[in-house]
Structure formats: structure tokens, C-alpha cells
Design a protein around this motif. Structure first.
Motif, PDB file in Angstrom:
ATOM      1  N   HIS A  77       0.799  -1.232   0.000  1.00 32.23           N
ATOM      2  CA  HIS A  77       0.000   0.000   0.000  1.00 32.23           C
ATOM      3  C   HIS A  77       0.829   1.279   0.000  1.00 32.23           C
ATOM      4  O   HIS A  77       0.665   2.113  -0.897  1.00 32.23           O
ATOM      5  CB  HIS A  77      -0.953   0.021   1.192  1.00 32.23           C
ATOM      6  CG  HIS A  77      -1.618   1.353   1.375  1.00 32.23           C
ATOM      7  ND1 HIS A  77      -2.459   1.898   0.416  1.00 32.23           N
ATOM      8  CD2 HIS A  77      -1.533   2.279   2.385  1.00 32.23           C
ATOM      9  CE1 HIS A  77      -2.879   3.090   0.826  1.00 32.23           C
ATOM     10  NE2 HIS A  77      -2.328   3.344   2.004  1.00 32.23           N
ATOM     11  N   LEU A 107      -9.682   1.268  -1.260  1.00 34.51           N
ATOM     12  CA  LEU A 107      -9.968   2.576  -0.680  1.00 34.51           C
ATOM     13  C   LEU A 107      -9.117   3.661  -1.338  1.00 34.51           C
ATOM     14  O   LEU A 107      -9.592   4.788  -1.559  1.00 34.51           O
ATOM     15  CB  LEU A 107      -9.714   2.539   0.828  1.00 34.51           C
ATOM     16  CG  LEU A 107     -10.733   1.738   1.647  1.00 34.51           C
ATOM     17  CD1 LEU A 107     -10.182   1.457   3.049  1.00 34.51           C
ATOM     18  CD2 LEU A 107     -12.062   2.487   1.747  1.00 34.51           C
ATOM     19  N   PHE A 108      -7.880   3.349  -1.661  1.00 35.91           N
ATOM     20  CA  PHE A 108      -7.015   4.292  -2.366  1.00 35.91           C
ATOM     21  C   PHE A 108      -7.576   4.591  -3.759  1.00 35.91           C
ATOM     22  O   PHE A 108      -7.588   5.739  -4.209  1.00 35.91           O
ATOM     23  CB  PHE A 108      -5.598   3.726  -2.452  1.00 35.91           C
ATOM     24  CG  PHE A 108      -4.636   4.563  -3.243  1.00 35.91           C
ATOM     25  CD1 PHE A 108      -4.609   5.944  -3.111  1.00 35.91           C
ATOM     26  CD2 PHE A 108      -3.741   3.961  -4.122  1.00 35.91           C
ATOM     27  CE1 PHE A 108      -3.709   6.719  -3.845  1.00 35.91           C
ATOM     28  CE2 PHE A 108      -2.842   4.724  -4.853  1.00 35.91           C
ATOM     29  CZ  PHE A 108      -2.825   6.110  -4.715  1.00 35.91           C
ATOM     30  N   THR A 109      -8.065   3.553  -4.428  1.00 34.67           N
ATOM     31  CA  THR A 109      -8.687   3.732  -5.736  1.00 34.67           C
ATOM     32  C   THR A 109      -9.869   4.684  -5.637  1.00 34.67           C
ATOM     33  O   THR A 109     -10.040   5.601  -6.460  1.00 34.67           O
ATOM     34  CB  THR A 109      -9.166   2.372  -6.281  1.00 34.67           C
ATOM     35  OG1 THR A 109      -8.031   1.502  -6.424  1.00 34.67           O
ATOM     36  CG2 THR A 109      -9.881   2.513  -7.613  1.00 34.67           C
ATOM     37  N   ARG A 110     -10.694   4.479  -4.637  1.00 33.98           N
ATOM     38  CA  ARG A 110     -11.860   5.337  -4.414  1.00 33.98           C
ATOM     39  C   ARG A 110     -11.426   6.783  -4.162  1.00 33.98           C
ATOM     40  O   ARG A 110     -12.005   7.730  -4.693  1.00 33.98           O
ATOM     41  CB  ARG A 110     -12.661   4.800  -3.226  1.00 33.98           C
ATOM     42  CG  ARG A 110     -13.975   5.537  -2.964  1.00 33.98           C
ATOM     43  CD  ARG A 110     -14.700   4.897  -1.788  1.00 33.98           C
ATOM     44  NE  ARG A 110     -15.989   5.526  -1.532  1.00 33.98           N
ATOM     45  CZ  ARG A 110     -17.116   5.206  -2.152  1.00 33.98           C
ATOM     46  NH1 ARG A 110     -17.105   4.254  -3.074  1.00 33.98           N
ATOM     47  NH2 ARG A 110     -18.251   5.823  -1.864  1.00 33.98           N
ATOM     48  N   GLY A 111     -10.371   6.939  -3.351  1.00 31.98           N
ATOM     49  CA  GLY A 111      -9.873   8.274  -3.062  1.00 31.98           C
ATOM     50  C   GLY A 111      -9.344   8.981  -4.288  1.00 31.98           C
ATOM     51  O   GLY A 111      -9.575  10.182  -4.487  1.00 31.98           O
ATOM     52  N   ALA A 145     -11.877   6.052   3.725  1.00 32.92           N
ATOM     53  CA  ALA A 145     -10.969   6.335   2.613  1.00 32.92           C
ATOM     54  C   ALA A 145     -10.194   7.624   2.868  1.00 32.92           C
ATOM     55  O   ALA A 145      -8.985   7.702   2.599  1.00 32.92           O
ATOM     56  CB  ALA A 145     -11.750   6.427   1.309  1.00 32.92           C
ATOM     57  N   ASP A 146     -10.870   8.635   3.399  1.00 32.56           N
ATOM     58  CA  ASP A 146     -10.198   9.904   3.688  1.00 32.56           C
ATOM     59  C   ASP A 146      -9.171   9.746   4.808  1.00 32.56           C
ATOM     60  O   ASP A 146      -8.062  10.279   4.734  1.00 32.56           O
ATOM     61  CB  ASP A 146     -11.226  10.963   4.084  1.00 32.56           C
ATOM     62  CG  ASP A 146     -12.083  11.426   2.911  1.00 32.56           C
ATOM     63  OD1 ASP A 146     -11.672  11.203   1.759  1.00 32.56           O
ATOM     64  OD2 ASP A 146     -13.153  12.006   3.160  1.00 32.56           O
ATOM     65  N   TRP A 160      -6.160   7.949   3.468  1.00 29.19           N
ATOM     66  CA  TRP A 160      -5.399   8.844   2.594  1.00 29.19           C
ATOM     67  C   TRP A 160      -4.503   9.759   3.424  1.00 29.19           C
ATOM     68  O   TRP A 160      -3.299   9.876   3.166  1.00 29.19           O
ATOM     69  CB  TRP A 160      -6.372   9.663   1.757  1.00 29.19           C
ATOM     70  CG  TRP A 160      -5.752  10.509   0.697  1.00 29.19           C
ATOM     71  CD1 TRP A 160      -5.054  11.662   0.875  1.00 29.19           C
ATOM     72  CD2 TRP A 160      -5.775  10.268  -0.717  1.00 29.19           C
ATOM     73  NE1 TRP A 160      -4.641  12.168  -0.334  1.00 29.19           N
ATOM     74  CE2 TRP A 160      -5.078  11.329  -1.320  1.00 29.19           C
ATOM     75  CE3 TRP A 160      -6.330   9.270  -1.513  1.00 29.19           C
ATOM     76  CZ2 TRP A 160      -4.915  11.423  -2.705  1.00 29.19           C
ATOM     77  CZ3 TRP A 160      -6.173   9.358  -2.888  1.00 29.19           C
ATOM     78  CH2 TRP A 160      -5.471  10.417  -3.480  1.00 29.19           C
ATOM     79  N   ASP A 200     -16.500   6.489   2.700  1.00 28.76           N
ATOM     80  CA  ASP A 200     -15.698   7.640   2.293  1.00 28.76           C
ATOM     81  C   ASP A 200     -14.873   8.206   3.444  1.00 28.76           C
ATOM     82  O   ASP A 200     -13.749   8.671   3.241  1.00 28.76           O
ATOM     83  CB  ASP A 200     -16.600   8.739   1.725  1.00 28.76           C
ATOM     84  CG  ASP A 200     -17.124   8.398   0.343  1.00 28.76           C
ATOM     85  OD1 ASP A 200     -16.502   7.565  -0.336  1.00 28.76           O
ATOM     86  OD2 ASP A 200     -18.157   8.978  -0.068  1.00 28.76           O
ATOM     87  N   ALA A 254      -7.051  -1.647   1.516  1.00 33.56           N
ATOM     88  CA  ALA A 254      -6.452  -0.322   1.339  1.00 33.56           C
ATOM     89  C   ALA A 254      -6.303   0.025  -0.138  1.00 33.56           C
ATOM     90  O   ALA A 254      -6.494   1.180  -0.532  1.00 33.56           O
ATOM     91  CB  ALA A 254      -5.094  -0.263   2.044  1.00 33.56           C
ATOM     92  N   ALA A 270     -15.183  -0.820   1.926  1.00 33.97           N
ATOM     93  CA  ALA A 270     -14.627  -0.146   0.753  1.00 33.97           C
ATOM     94  C   ALA A 270     -15.511   1.005   0.295  1.00 33.97           C
ATOM     95  O   ALA A 270     -15.069   1.855  -0.488  1.00 33.97           O
ATOM     96  CB  ALA A 270     -14.431  -1.148  -0.383  1.00 33.97           C
TER      97      ALA A 270
END
Length: 295
Positions: free
Chosen positions: A121, A181-185, A276-277, A280, A273, A178, A270
Motif C-alpha cells: 500500500h 480505498l485508495f482507488t476510491r480516493g 478512505a479519507d 489517505w 468515504d 487499502a 470499501a
């Protein structure tokens, strides 16, 4: 979880798929190497990145591809790789964060992070950020190799790095969550700039991925019977190739998670948000990125 990125789709509709420059990490073996060969055969320019200089050159040589080496267990290697790519590749149309692994013992890197967490990650998080203001301009895509193991990930805002009751499977599952979640971010933060992102599960692939570990996966990777029921590297690379060769907004939607070239279900976390934040911001802190990374 999926988002449509306006503008990105229009740009590629005007240009068409065409010849793309695709950088693939973890491309010296397995699905990364298979994807490099297939994308090169389709006319794309492939840049091969691997940890072993000999194996990386062996994949890149027959393709006439540029190649670079980096050990993701060293963040200085990641920074050097980013600098080398920025100097050698003016534009990256697709960055594939494919390097990763599962490790038998809990070890801490020279950067002070648990090895699975860093390699799977933090290193791709850092590499992507170091390329965002350069080669990864509007219209580019970032693809992250995740796994069905994301379903067992237990990341939370309170415990983003949880070393209690450490096990190879738990550590791996957390990092694969992760990745999603990084992709979403990425899709949420950079979609308006034209950047698209997707995560995918390649399936159980007969590679050296978990060979030599003491995890239950060893049965699949180290036995003839296990390998017979697994997918070939070429089959495992199919979704990666489909995403890299396709167009976000038309063939796939940014922010999504895919398996067998279709949207797939994964861990409900996943879709969080706030998580995810938090991931990040904590990741940016851990790799030493400045306030701009908190965008």
C-alpha cells in the motif's frame, strides 16, 4: 462506489484508444509480465518495473521495452523510481500498481513500517503521488491490483495500522482493502482533473506469489494439484489488460472494483468515504508527503 468521470470519457472518445504508454510495477513475473507481453502485442508502449534486475530485463528485452528496478520495501527506491520515470517518460497513460506480496513473518522495513503494509500500500501510494503532477496528467488512469482477500480486511478509522494479532492473512487482507480505498480516493479527488482509477482481483493465479510461505495459500501455490486448479498468469492478467486497453466512462467506471472484467462485490468498508479519507491522510503522513497530498 463507482463514479462516472465527465470529461475523461470525452477526451478518449476524441482520441480513441490508440497507442498508450503503460507502466506496470511487479512486471518481472506473474500477471504483470503476462500483461506486459499482451499489451505490447496490442501495440502499446510498455514500461516494465520489477525488483529483480535480471528478471525485469528478461521480460523487457524481447518486448524492446524500457525497464526500471525498485524494491518497494525501501521508500527511497520508490522516490528514485518516480524521478527516473518523470525524466524518461513524459506521459504515462496508465499506471498499474501491481507489485505486492504476502509475507510469512512480521518484519519492519528500514522506513519503520510493517513490510506488507509498505510494499502493498504505502509504496504504490507514494509512487502514484510523485507522478500525479507530472506524467500522470488529465486523461490518465491508475489501476491497482487488489484481491478477494480485501473481504477480510478490518481497517477502521481508529486502527488503520493494526499489528495486534498479526498474521500474514490479516496483514494481506488489510492492504488489499487499502488498495480499493485508495482507488476510491483517487477517483473522488482527481476525477475532475480527468484522472480515472480502478481496482481489480486477478483471481487465484499459478505464480510464485505465496510460494514458500506457511500460510494456507501454500497448498495452492506449492503443489501440482493446487496449480492445476488455478488460473494461468495470462488468464489472471485478462482484467488488467481489459482495463488498461479500455476507456474509463465507456468500458469501465472510475472508482470501481472489478473481477473477470465485471464490477464485483467486496468488503462493505470499501464504500466508506470517511475511512478512505482517513487512510489517505494517514498514508500521506507516513510516507512524508506534504499538505498538498491531503487534497
Amino acid at each position: 462506489m463507482e463514479q462516472h468521470i465527465d470529461g475523461h470519457d470525452e477526451q478518449h472518445d476524441e482520441q480513441g484508444p490508440g497507442r498508450r504508454t503503460v507502466v506496470i510495477t511487479g512486471a518481472s513475473d506473474g500477471i504483470g509480465a503476462a500483461a506486459a507481453r499482451e499489451l505490447s502485442a496490442r501495440g502499446h508502449e510498455v514500461v516494465v518495473v520489477g525488483r529483480s534486475a535480471g528478471k525485469t530485463e528478461a521480460v523487457a528485452g524481447p518486448l524492446g521495452a524500457r525497464h526500471f528496478t525498485a524494491d518497494f520495501a525501501r521508500l527511497d527506491d520508490v522516490r528514485r523510481l518516480a524521478a527516473d520515470l518523470r525524466g524518461a517518460v513524459p506521459r504515462i497513460d496508465v499506471l498499474v500498481n501491481n507489485a505486492g506480496g504476502i509475507f510469512d513473518r512480521r518484519e519492519v522495513t528500514t522506513d519503520g513500517h510493517e513490510q506488507t503494509w509498505q510494499v502493498n500500500h504505502l509504496a504504490p501510494f507514494l509512487l502514484t503521488h510523485l507522478l500525479l503532477e507530472g506524467p500522470l496528467a488529465g486523461g490518465s488512469a491508475v489501476l491497482n491490483t487488489s484481491s478477494v482477500a480485501a473481504r477480510i480486511g478490518r481497517l477502521s478509522q481508529q486502527r488503520l495500522v493494526d499489528d495486534r494479532r498479526w498474521s500474514p492473512q490479516r496483514a494481506y487482507g488489510d492492504t488489499k482493502l487499502a488498495n480499493i480505498l485508495f482507488t476510491r480516493g483517487l477517483a473522488r479527488r482527481y476525477g475532475e482533473d480527468g484522472l480515472a482509477a480502478a481496482a481489480f482481483h486477478p483471481g487465484g493465479v499459478a505464480t510464485n506469489f505465496a510460494s514458500g510461505t506457511s500460510t494456507p495459500l501454500r497448498f495452492l501455490y506449492d503443489t501440482r494439484l493446487g496449480r492445476r486448479i488455478m488460473r494461468t498468469p495470462e488468464q489472471g492478467a485478462e482484467t488488467l489488460v481489459w482495463l488498461a486497453d479500455g476507456t474509463a466512462g465507456r468500458d469501465w467506471r472510475s472508482g470501481g472494483y472489478y473481477e473477470k472484467q465485471k464490477p464485483a462485490r467486496t468488503n462493505p468498508r470499501a464504500d466508506d468515504d470517511a475511512l478512505a479519507d482517513a487512510l489517505w491522510e494517514r498514508s500521506a503522513e507516513l510516507v512524508g508527503l506534504g499538505p498538498a497530498a491531503a487534497r
